[in-house]
Design a protein around this motif. Structure first.
Motif, PDB file in Angstrom:
ATOM      1  N   ALA A  16     -12.803 -10.977   8.323  1.00  0.00           N
ATOM      2  CA  ALA A  16     -13.465 -10.073   9.264  1.00  0.00           C
ATOM      3  C   ALA A  16     -14.503  -9.218   8.549  1.00  0.00           C
ATOM      4  O   ALA A  16     -15.599  -8.986   9.071  1.00  0.00           O
ATOM      5  CB  ALA A  16     -12.433  -9.184   9.952  1.00  0.00           C
ATOM      6  N   SER A  17     -14.181  -8.761   7.361  1.00  0.00           N
ATOM      7  CA  SER A  17     -15.122  -7.953   6.588  1.00  0.00           C
ATOM      8  C   SER A  17     -16.370  -8.762   6.242  1.00  0.00           C
ATOM      9  O   SER A  17     -17.494  -8.279   6.382  1.00  0.00           O
ATOM     10  CB  SER A  17     -14.446  -7.449   5.312  1.00  0.00           C
ATOM     11  OG  SER A  17     -15.346  -6.696   4.547  1.00  0.00           O
ATOM     12  N   LEU A  18     -16.180  -9.993   5.811  1.00  0.00           N
ATOM     13  CA  LEU A  18     -17.315 -10.853   5.464  1.00  0.00           C
ATOM     14  C   LEU A  18     -18.193 -11.123   6.682  1.00  0.00           C
ATOM     15  O   LEU A  18     -19.415 -10.922   6.637  1.00  0.00           O
ATOM     16  CB  LEU A  18     -16.817 -12.168   4.860  1.00  0.00           C
ATOM     17  CG  LEU A  18     -17.889 -13.192   4.523  1.00  0.00           C
ATOM     18  CD1 LEU A  18     -18.786 -12.658   3.406  1.00  0.00           C
ATOM     19  CD2 LEU A  18     -17.254 -14.499   4.110  1.00  0.00           C
ATOM     20  N   LEU A  19     -17.592 -11.549   7.776  1.00  0.00           N
ATOM     21  CA  LEU A  19     -18.363 -11.860   8.989  1.00  0.00           C
ATOM     22  C   LEU A  19     -19.050 -10.627   9.555  1.00  0.00           C
ATOM     23  O   LEU A  19     -20.227 -10.672   9.933  1.00  0.00           O
ATOM     24  CB  LEU A  19     -17.452 -12.488  10.043  1.00  0.00           C
ATOM     25  CG  LEU A  19     -16.916 -13.880   9.729  1.00  0.00           C
ATOM     26  CD1 LEU A  19     -15.875 -14.294  10.762  1.00  0.00           C
ATOM     27  CD2 LEU A  19     -18.053 -14.886   9.667  1.00  0.00           C
ATOM     28  N   SER A  20     -18.319  -9.526   9.627  1.00  0.00           N
ATOM     29  CA  SER A  20     -18.913  -8.322  10.202  1.00  0.00           C
ATOM     30  C   SER A  20     -20.025  -7.785   9.302  1.00  0.00           C
ATOM     31  O   SER A  20     -21.020  -7.262   9.804  1.00  0.00           O
ATOM     32  CB  SER A  20     -17.864  -7.252  10.488  1.00  0.00           C
ATOM     33  OG  SER A  20     -17.290  -6.760   9.310  1.00  0.00           O
ATOM     34  N   SER A  21     -19.883  -7.931   7.996  1.00  0.00           N
ATOM     35  CA  SER A  21     -20.938  -7.465   7.085  1.00  0.00           C
ATOM     36  C   SER A  21     -22.250  -8.202   7.331  1.00  0.00           C
ATOM     37  O   SER A  21     -23.316  -7.587   7.362  1.00  0.00           O
ATOM     38  CB  SER A  21     -20.517  -7.629   5.629  1.00  0.00           C
ATOM     39  OG  SER A  21     -19.479  -6.743   5.326  1.00  0.00           O
ATOM     40  N   LEU A  22     -22.180  -9.516   7.482  1.00  0.00           N
ATOM     41  CA  LEU A  22     -23.400 -10.288   7.748  1.00  0.00           C
ATOM     42  C   LEU A  22     -24.046  -9.852   9.064  1.00  0.00           C
ATOM     43  O   LEU A  22     -25.262  -9.650   9.127  1.00  0.00           O
ATOM     44  CB  LEU A  22     -23.088 -11.780   7.773  1.00  0.00           C
ATOM     45  CG  LEU A  22     -22.664 -12.395   6.445  1.00  0.00           C
ATOM     46  CD1 LEU A  22     -22.195 -13.835   6.648  1.00  0.00           C
ATOM     47  CD2 LEU A  22     -23.798 -12.327   5.440  1.00  0.00           C
ATOM     48  N   LEU A  23     -23.237  -9.698  10.098  1.00  0.00           N
ATOM     49  CA  LEU A  23     -23.764  -9.249  11.384  1.00  0.00           C
ATOM     50  C   LEU A  23     -24.282  -7.820  11.284  1.00  0.00           C
ATOM     51  O   LEU A  23     -25.386  -7.506  11.765  1.00  0.00           O
ATOM     52  CB  LEU A  23     -22.672  -9.341  12.455  1.00  0.00           C
ATOM     53  CG  LEU A  23     -23.037  -8.796  13.833  1.00  0.00           C
ATOM     54  CD1 LEU A  23     -24.203  -9.572  14.438  1.00  0.00           C
ATOM     55  CD2 LEU A  23     -21.825  -8.832  14.748  1.00  0.00           C
ATOM     56  N   ASN A  24     -23.533  -6.938  10.638  1.00  0.00           N
ATOM     57  CA  ASN A  24     -23.884  -5.521  10.589  1.00  0.00           C
ATOM     58  C   ASN A  24     -25.131  -5.256   9.754  1.00  0.00           C
ATOM     59  O   ASN A  24     -25.925  -4.376  10.102  1.00  0.00           O
ATOM     60  CB  ASN A  24     -22.703  -4.707  10.069  1.00  0.00           C
ATOM     61  CG  ASN A  24     -21.508  -4.829  10.979  1.00  0.00           C
ATOM     62  OD1 ASN A  24     -21.644  -5.104  12.166  1.00  0.00           O
ATOM     63  ND2 ASN A  24     -20.330  -4.660  10.426  1.00  0.00           N
ATOM     64  N   ILE A  25     -25.315  -5.986   8.670  1.00  0.00           N
ATOM     65  CA  ILE A  25     -26.544  -5.830   7.886  1.00  0.00           C
ATOM     66  C   ILE A  25     -27.742  -6.232   8.735  1.00  0.00           C
ATOM     67  O   ILE A  25     -28.790  -5.578   8.714  1.00  0.00           O
ATOM     68  CB  ILE A  25     -26.476  -6.632   6.568  1.00  0.00           C
ATOM     69  CG1 ILE A  25     -25.527  -5.938   5.590  1.00  0.00           C
ATOM     70  CG2 ILE A  25     -27.866  -6.796   5.952  1.00  0.00           C
ATOM     71  CD1 ILE A  25     -25.246  -6.724   4.317  1.00  0.00           C
ATOM     72  N   THR A  26     -27.589  -7.286   9.512  1.00  0.00           N
ATOM     73  CA  THR A  26     -28.688  -7.733  10.372  1.00  0.00           C
ATOM     74  C   THR A  26     -28.985  -6.708  11.464  1.00  0.00           C
ATOM     75  O   THR A  26     -30.157  -6.387  11.721  1.00  0.00           O
ATOM     76  CB  THR A  26     -28.361  -9.112  10.968  1.00  0.00           C
ATOM     77  OG1 THR A  26     -28.145 -10.029   9.893  1.00  0.00           O
ATOM     78  CG2 THR A  26     -29.491  -9.608  11.859  1.00  0.00           C
ATOM     79  N   VAL A  27     -27.957  -6.165  12.098  1.00  0.00           N
ATOM     80  CA  VAL A  27     -28.159  -5.149  13.134  1.00  0.00           C
ATOM     81  C   VAL A  27     -28.791  -3.891  12.521  1.00  0.00           C
ATOM     82  O   VAL A  27     -29.720  -3.303  13.092  1.00  0.00           O
ATOM     83  CB  VAL A  27     -26.834  -4.826  13.855  1.00  0.00           C
ATOM     84  CG1 VAL A  27     -26.952  -3.588  14.728  1.00  0.00           C
ATOM     85  CG2 VAL A  27     -26.402  -6.027  14.690  1.00  0.00           C
ATOM     86  N   ALA A  28     -28.309  -3.482  11.349  1.00  0.00           N
ATOM     87  CA  ALA A  28     -28.878  -2.318  10.668  1.00  0.00           C
ATOM     88  C   ALA A  28     -30.350  -2.572  10.336  1.00  0.00           C
ATOM     89  O   ALA A  28     -31.203  -1.701  10.543  1.00  0.00           O
ATOM     90  CB  ALA A  28     -28.094  -2.007   9.398  1.00  0.00           C
ATOM     91  N   TYR A  29     -30.636  -3.757   9.829  1.00  0.00           N
ATOM     92  CA  TYR A  29     -32.010  -4.123   9.493  1.00  0.00           C
ATOM     93  C   TYR A  29     -32.921  -3.987  10.718  1.00  0.00           C
ATOM     94  O   TYR A  29     -34.003  -3.388  10.640  1.00  0.00           O
ATOM     95  CB  TYR A  29     -32.053  -5.553   8.939  1.00  0.00           C
ATOM     96  CG  TYR A  29     -33.398  -6.197   9.074  1.00  0.00           C
ATOM     97  CD1 TYR A  29     -34.452  -5.809   8.256  1.00  0.00           C
ATOM     98  CD2 TYR A  29     -33.639  -7.165  10.035  1.00  0.00           C
ATOM     99  CE1 TYR A  29     -35.705  -6.385   8.399  1.00  0.00           C
ATOM    100  CE2 TYR A  29     -34.876  -7.739  10.179  1.00  0.00           C
ATOM    101  CZ  TYR A  29     -35.910  -7.349   9.363  1.00  0.00           C
ATOM    102  OH  TYR A  29     -37.151  -7.909   9.507  1.00  0.00           O
ATOM    103  N   LEU A  30     -32.492  -4.519  11.845  1.00  0.00           N
ATOM    104  CA  LEU A  30     -33.325  -4.446  13.047  1.00  0.00           C
ATOM    105  C   LEU A  30     -33.507  -3.000  13.510  1.00  0.00           C
ATOM    106  O   LEU A  30     -34.598  -2.614  13.941  1.00  0.00           O
ATOM    107  CB  LEU A  30     -32.730  -5.306  14.157  1.00  0.00           C
ATOM    108  CG  LEU A  30     -32.774  -6.817  13.895  1.00  0.00           C
ATOM    109  CD1 LEU A  30     -31.976  -7.573  14.945  1.00  0.00           C
ATOM    110  CD2 LEU A  30     -34.195  -7.328  13.798  1.00  0.00           C
TER     111      LEU A  30
END
Length: 162
Positions: A62-76
């Motif tokens: 969950a940490s790995l998957l959410s990190s990839l999604l969250n970095i992308t959301v933060a980036y946007l």
């Protein structure tokens, strides 16, 4: 020290910190950061709950998957609302990942050192990891803002600056 002196000292510090940023940019950065925190923890909790019946140690996946999604959301959020850059999505995203990676690496190295220092120099033994984490969070927020402003989202030569 009087309350007025402390307040004016804090105001002076904030002016020095934000004087190189366009008006409102640092405040927008903090606001997007607040959203990122809520969204990030929410996705971590959601993925942990969803994966728990399927895989052991679901929180790691969950940490790995959410990190990839969250970095992308933060980036946007940073791209569209804070730094307001145009184009260059892949290059800026890769740079954003690099900035986050640098902050994570710094925290992984500094956290144990700071925890030991707090435990040796104060009476906060059990609380030391939380205090150290809070101190490093402030450092990393400032580092991330400066790095995103000057690296991830820096204006390209000949482009209009914000």
């Amino acid at each position: 020290m009087s309350r007025v002196t402390v307040r004016s000292g804090l105001d002076g510090w904030m002016v020095k910190l934000t004087r190189h940023a366009p008006p409102g940019q640092f405040a927008r950065y903090l606001l997007v950061g607040l959203w990122n925190t809520v969204f990030g923890y929410g996705t971590f909790a959601l993925f942990t709950a969803a994966l728990n019946p399927i895989v052991p140690h679901s929180y790691i996946w969950a940490s790995l998957l959410s990190s990839l999604l969250n970095i992308t959301v933060a980036y946007l959020g940073y791209k569209w609302f804070v730094f307001r850059t145009k184009g260059n999505y892949l290059r800026e995203w890769i740079r954003c990942v690099g900035v986050y990676s640098g902050g994570i690496a710094f925290t992984l190295v500094a956290l144990p050192v700071l925890v030991v220092a707090i435990r040796r120099n104060t009476h906060f033994l059990g609380e030391a990891p939380y205090i150290a984490g809070a101190v490093l969070m402030v450092v990393v927020v400032l580092y991330s803002y400066i790095a995103h402003k000057n690296f991830s989202f820096r204006p390209q030569p000949g482009a209009d600056a914000n």
